[in-house]
Motif scaffolding. Sequence first.
Motif, PDB file in Angstrom:
ATOM      1  N   ILE A 100      15.336   3.621 -11.771  1.00 27.53           N
ATOM      2  CA  ILE A 100      15.177   2.788 -10.579  1.00 27.53           C
ATOM      3  C   ILE A 100      13.691   2.542 -10.332  1.00 27.53           C
ATOM      4  N   SER A 101      13.331   1.300 -10.072  1.00 35.46           N
ATOM      5  CA  SER A 101      11.943   0.969  -9.772  1.00 35.46           C
ATOM      6  C   SER A 101      11.663   1.299  -8.307  1.00 35.46           C
ATOM      7  N   VAL A 102      11.013   2.434  -8.086  1.00 34.18           N
ATOM      8  CA  VAL A 102      10.724   2.866  -6.716  1.00 34.18           C
ATOM      9  C   VAL A 102       9.807   1.858  -6.023  1.00 34.18           C
ATOM     10  N   PHE A 103       8.875   1.281  -6.774  1.00 31.32           N
ATOM     11  CA  PHE A 103       7.947   0.306  -6.193  1.00 31.32           C
ATOM     12  C   PHE A 103       8.699  -0.892  -5.627  1.00 31.32           C
ATOM     13  N   TRP A 104       9.580  -1.490  -6.440  1.00 32.43           N
ATOM     14  CA  TRP A 104      10.255  -2.702  -5.990  1.00 32.43           C
ATOM     15  C   TRP A 104      11.323  -2.423  -4.940  1.00 32.43           C
ATOM     16  N   VAL A 105      11.940  -1.260  -5.000  1.00 28.51           N
ATOM     17  CA  VAL A 105      12.898  -0.903  -3.943  1.00 28.51           C
ATOM     18  C   VAL A 105      12.160  -0.749  -2.621  1.00 28.51           C
ATOM     19  N   PHE A 146       0.828  -1.211   0.000  1.00 26.55           N
ATOM     20  CA  PHE A 146       0.000   0.000   0.000  1.00 26.55           C
ATOM     21  C   PHE A 146       0.863   1.262   0.000  1.00 26.55           C
ATOM     22  N   SER A 147       2.020   1.189   0.657  1.00 27.80           N
ATOM     23  CA  SER A 147       2.916   2.355   0.660  1.00 27.80           C
ATOM     24  C   SER A 147       3.581   2.544  -0.695  1.00 27.80           C
ATOM     25  N   LYS A 206       1.092   4.966  -2.505  1.00 23.19           N
ATOM     26  CA  LYS A 206       1.788   6.107  -1.885  1.00 23.19           C
ATOM     27  C   LYS A 206       1.218   6.459  -0.515  1.00 23.19           C
ATOM     28  N   ILE A 207       0.674   5.454   0.190  1.00 21.52           N
ATOM     29  CA  ILE A 207       0.223   5.671   1.557  1.00 21.52           C
ATOM     30  C   ILE A 207       1.454   5.734   2.460  1.00 21.52           C
TER      31      ILE A 207
END
Length: 570
Positions: free
Chosen positions: A460-465, A359-360, A364-365
């Motif tokens: 850079i994949s912000v989601f996967w990081v 969810f974060s 973007k929670i």
Amino acid sequence: MAVDTNGDLAARATKRITELDSGAPLALQSLGDDELLQEYQAALAALRKDGVNKVIDLKQKIAATKKDKMLEPDERSGIIADCTVQVAEAKEKAKALAAEDAALTRNALSYANELSQRYIAQVNKTEDAKISEAKNSYRQQVQEIKAQAEKRISAAKTKVESETAAYELKSNLFDAKNRFYTELNRCKDTKKQAFVDHVQENRSLRNGRTNMAEDLALSFKDYVYNFRPSKFFLDNGLYIAIIVFFIVCIIIAPISGAGNLLSLPNIFTILEQSSTRMFYALGVAGLILIAGTDLSVGRMVALGAVITGLILHPGTNIVKFFNMGPWNFTALPMGLRLCMALVLSIFFCVMFCAFAGFFSAKLKIHPFISTLATQLMIYGLLFFGTTGTPVGSIDSKVKDLIGGRWVLGVINGEYVTFPKLIIPAVIAIIVAWFIWNKTTFGKNMYAVGGNSEAASVSGISVFWVTMGIFIMAGIFYGCGAFLEAFRANASAGTGQGYEMDAIAACVVGGISFNGGIGKISGAAIGVIIFTGLTYCLTFLHIDTNLQFVFKGLIIIAAVALDSIKYLKRK
């Protein structure tokens, strides 16, 4: 340029130093302008050309050939074989000239050190004179600016004219101060560069080899030249205050009758109490690095500890989990039970962390909200599932095997034992340090924490990081919760408030809530400091409720200092 022999150069070097000592001027713009030093460099280069330098060049050529995909296999093998033969020949030549090389290098370094000593002294004298002149000029400018401003203010007929004169006074003083500090820093840089030139010349004479004493001296001078009292106290003020606090506790403890605080058993007890908490701090540190936090740490501890307690309980459990059970795992081999407890503890902690992380990362929670949700979910599930009943102790043999102590004997009249839980904590620190500093994932963590939008633009994949950081945190929580069961009887209330201690330890350790700044070493030190603080207060019989006041003051001080540093960077 003709290259003299070693003896001729040494004789000329001695004569040159004698001339300088007798008062001859040292007219050099830089250390490398000295003609005799240049001749030493040329002599050493000629001596090493077909020896050590050729070996280095050939090895670089071999490495480049191996990576060159444009070459055919036969052509590549031929080049490498030819270079290998030449390397062997060059090594033989280098070996034959080694003694001559060493003697010439020794003489060259001796001359370079003597010359550098005088050159650095001359530069320091010149720049100190400029600094003194700049200080006098600055004082004179300040007096003139103030005198002119006083005249304008006294002659002002309206309030606007008076305020304008006062504003211009501040502006002129600011400009004069900036000019002074610019000149001051330029002089300091010149003095520093003189020593840097000395070190670089010596490294060149040694064919690139460094010297520990020179490196330490260079680091010390760099620290001295860049030292600013305001920055030092801003960066270290909190640590200084804590050190003073510990010193006061150490002094007060014997006077108050509590005993010797600074003893080996007490130090080992602090480290033992820090050991499991280290895992929680290492987990939450990653989330703070990306400007987040984790409020579910304490519930994760309870979750993993309850699972571990159920599996490792010696006999039939008294706890029914969601009216299932009671269970008895004693029929299984102890090794299998340990693996089950550890794996399940990690698995469930990772599942809940990944749930919050999704969810974060996706919606973007803020982690404050997503981890608050998982905290409440785990809390409710554990208390409802176990009805709040403690699981009980784990098997005493395995508890001593993993969570016990090694007897070191009597040291200085005290019976000393070494806590085994310190070992996994040290391993966890090493693993976390490696991930943060030596992997692409670690570099991406800093990038996302510093500026997630810029990191995304750079590929850079912000989601996967972000998901990776949450999963890594879950692994650390699971390991820490597994070990927590070896320290105390597990229940749904185990780990209450641990999230605050973990977060506070990271902040005290210098991991910024603004993101992108922090080190694993800081988190580790923060845990030990915070645990030591609690232990000292307990050792001095300070009321537990008052201990929360001390903790709160340290937390607000740490965050305030971090905010000030962040505002200064902006």
